[in-house]
Scaffold this active site. Structure first.
Site, short mmCIF file in Angstrom:
data_model
loop_
_atom_site.label_atom_id
_atom_site.label_comp_id
_atom_site.label_asym_id
_atom_site.label_seq_id
_atom_site.Cartn_x
_atom_site.Cartn_y
_atom_site.Cartn_z
N THR A 1 -18.76 -39.67 46.72
CA THR A 1 -18.76 -41.20 47.14
C THR A 1 -20.00 -41.72 47.28
O THR A 1 -20.11 -42.76 46.46
CB THR A 1 -17.95 -41.24 48.39
OG1 THR A 1 -16.80 -40.61 48.27
CG2 THR A 1 -17.63 -42.64 48.68
N THR A 2 -21.10 -41.24 47.71
CA THR A 2 -22.34 -41.81 47.77
C THR A 2 -23.11 -41.83 46.52
O THR A 2 -23.75 -42.81 46.04
CB THR A 2 -23.39 -41.06 48.74
OG1 THR A 2 -22.43 -40.94 49.95
CG2 THR A 2 -24.57 -41.68 49.08
N TYR B 1 -5.95 -44.54 46.90
CA TYR B 1 -5.17 -45.61 46.58
C TYR B 1 -3.55 -45.39 46.44
O TYR B 1 -2.91 -46.09 47.04
CB TYR B 1 -5.71 -46.18 45.08
CG TYR B 1 -4.87 -47.41 44.73
CD1 TYR B 1 -5.17 -48.70 45.33
CD2 TYR B 1 -3.69 -47.60 43.58
CE1 TYR B 1 -4.51 -49.84 45.01
CE2 TYR B 1 -3.37 -48.53 43.29
CZ TYR B 1 -3.60 -49.83 43.93
OH TYR B 1 -2.85 -50.95 43.53
N TYR C 1 -11.90 -32.81 51.16
CA TYR C 1 -12.59 -33.87 51.74
C TYR C 1 -11.59 -34.96 52.17
O TYR C 1 -10.82 -35.37 51.47
CB TYR C 1 -13.57 -34.47 50.58
CG TYR C 1 -14.37 -35.62 51.10
CD1 TYR C 1 -14.63 -35.96 52.42
CD2 TYR C 1 -14.97 -36.34 50.14
CE1 TYR C 1 -15.54 -37.16 52.41
CE2 TYR C 1 -15.61 -37.45 50.46
CZ TYR C 1 -15.77 -37.83 51.62
OH TYR C 1 -16.65 -39.11 51.93
N ARG D 1 -11.47 -44.43 53.59
CA ARG D 1 -11.78 -44.98 52.07
C ARG D 1 -10.48 -44.72 51.34
O ARG D 1 -10.08 -45.42 50.48
CB ARG D 1 -12.72 -44.21 51.19
CG ARG D 1 -14.26 -44.94 51.78
CD ARG D 1 -15.12 -44.22 50.82
NE ARG D 1 -16.62 -44.82 51.23
CZ ARG D 1 -17.11 -45.61 50.46
NH1 ARG D 1 -16.46 -46.31 49.43
NH2 ARG D 1 -18.30 -45.99 50.61
N LYS E 1 -14.85 -31.09 54.24
CA LYS E 1 -15.54 -32.03 54.97
C LYS E 1 -14.64 -33.05 55.79
O LYS E 1 -13.82 -33.76 54.98
CB LYS E 1 -15.98 -32.77 53.72
CG LYS E 1 -17.28 -33.91 54.15
CD LYS E 1 -17.90 -34.63 53.07
CE LYS E 1 -18.62 -35.76 53.32
NZ LYS E 1 -19.07 -36.68 52.20
N ILE F 1 -22.37 -33.11 55.54
CA ILE F 1 -22.58 -33.44 54.31
C ILE F 1 -23.01 -35.17 54.70
O ILE F 1 -22.26 -35.97 54.89
CB ILE F 1 -21.57 -33.55 53.39
CG1 ILE F 1 -21.10 -32.00 53.22
CG2 ILE F 1 -21.63 -34.26 51.91
CD1 ILE F 1 -19.96 -31.71 52.12
#
Length: 294
Positions: A44-45, A107, A133, A138, A161, A203
């Site tokens: 994501t980052t 989504y 994850y 999000r 995670k 993380i």
């Protein structure tokens, strides 16, 4: 298998939007020198949502090349389409990576049974280890502990995670899986407490800015030197908060740019550079931490 401080690495970009390979190489080397235990590339980052697949794979390949085996490299392979996640995984498995980080499909809000089918298909597509994850802030869909426990039976699914920030989830997960299942925090604000309560590592977004401190904090926690871990965490706790005053990775990119670690703070649309007030807040924090001059 995966323990300690793993940086959720930003993907440096030039003003025209191209990948800044020079800055990427310098960042990877900085993390090697700073004691970071591993790098998560294009999560994501790393702006996985806005990198096309060929560029996504290329950035991971670059990170592997620059790391030269000195730290572990985990490749973000998540997608909201299972076929896409499988394709990414199979292509990146050709690189010398150590595993995958695969996010709950976003989504489309899959059911728990859908998550199980998705992750089992992804994990079966290669022989490499997979970290699940869960980041419902999000993805909207929340992967429940029973689902994690079911997926943990797959031989290639080795850990989770957890970015919920809910420490009770750690206790639930550890009681539901085998002792070798890896539990990593994806929430910097609670990461130290997560490790002190039995987590294996983090993380971390903050590790982009303070890699040495995050590495040291994790090492103390793994040695059960909890007072030392908490002391380090307290010194950077405000940074954990302020890196998220605008959507990630807006603030870490601005901080790295001001620190001279990247040529620009560029992002892919629809993400844009931070508001002036946000810039001032993070710059003041960097001054207090001795990372830039006033």
């Amino acid at each position: 298998m995966f323990k300690g401080s793993y940086v959720a690495l930003v993907t440096p970009m030039l003003p025209n939007g191209d990948i800044d390979r020079d800055s990427l190489q310098e960042l990877v080397q900085w993390h090697v020198e700073s004691g970071t235990h591993g790098i998560v590339a294009v999560g994501t980052t790393g702006e996985s949502a806005t990198l096309p697949m060929d560029e996504h794979i290329d950035v991971v390949a670059q990170v592997v090349e620059y790391a030269q085996g000195q730290v572990k490299v985990i490749a973000g392979s998540g997608a909201n389409a299972t076929d896409e996640a499988i394709f990414l995984s199979q292509e990146m498995a050709k690189l010398n990576i150590d595993g995958f980080l695969s996010v709950v499909p976003y989504y489309n809000k899959p059911q728990q049974r859908g998550m199980i089918a998705h992750f089992e298909a992804v994990a079966s597509a290669t022989d490499l280890p997979v970290l699940l994850y869960n980041v419902p802030s999000r993805t909207v869909a929340d992967m429940l502990t029973d689902t994690v426990a079911q997926l943990a039976k797959h031989p290639n699914i080795v850990g989770l995670k957890d970015a919920t920030g809910d420490l009770s989830r750690l206790t639930e997960t550890k009681s539901a899986v085998d002792s070798d299942f890896v539990c990593l925090s994806g929430d910097d604000s609670t990461g130290c407490r997560f490790m002190c309560e039995g987590g294996d590592g983090v993380i971390s977004v903050s590790a982009n800015i303070v890699p040495e401190q995050m590495s040291q904090m994790c090492e103390h926690a793994l040695k059960h030197e909890f007072d030392d871990a908490k002391r380090i965490d307290a010194s950077i706790y405000e940074l954990h908060q302020e890196l998220f005053i605008e959507p990630n990775p807006v603030m870490p990119k601005w901080a790295l740019f001001k620190m001279g670690k990247m040529q620009d703070a560029g992002l892919r649309l629809p993400m844009v550079k931070p508001e002036l007030n946000s810039q001032k807040i993070i710059e003041q924090r960097l001054v207090k931490l001795g990372l830039i001059e006033a």
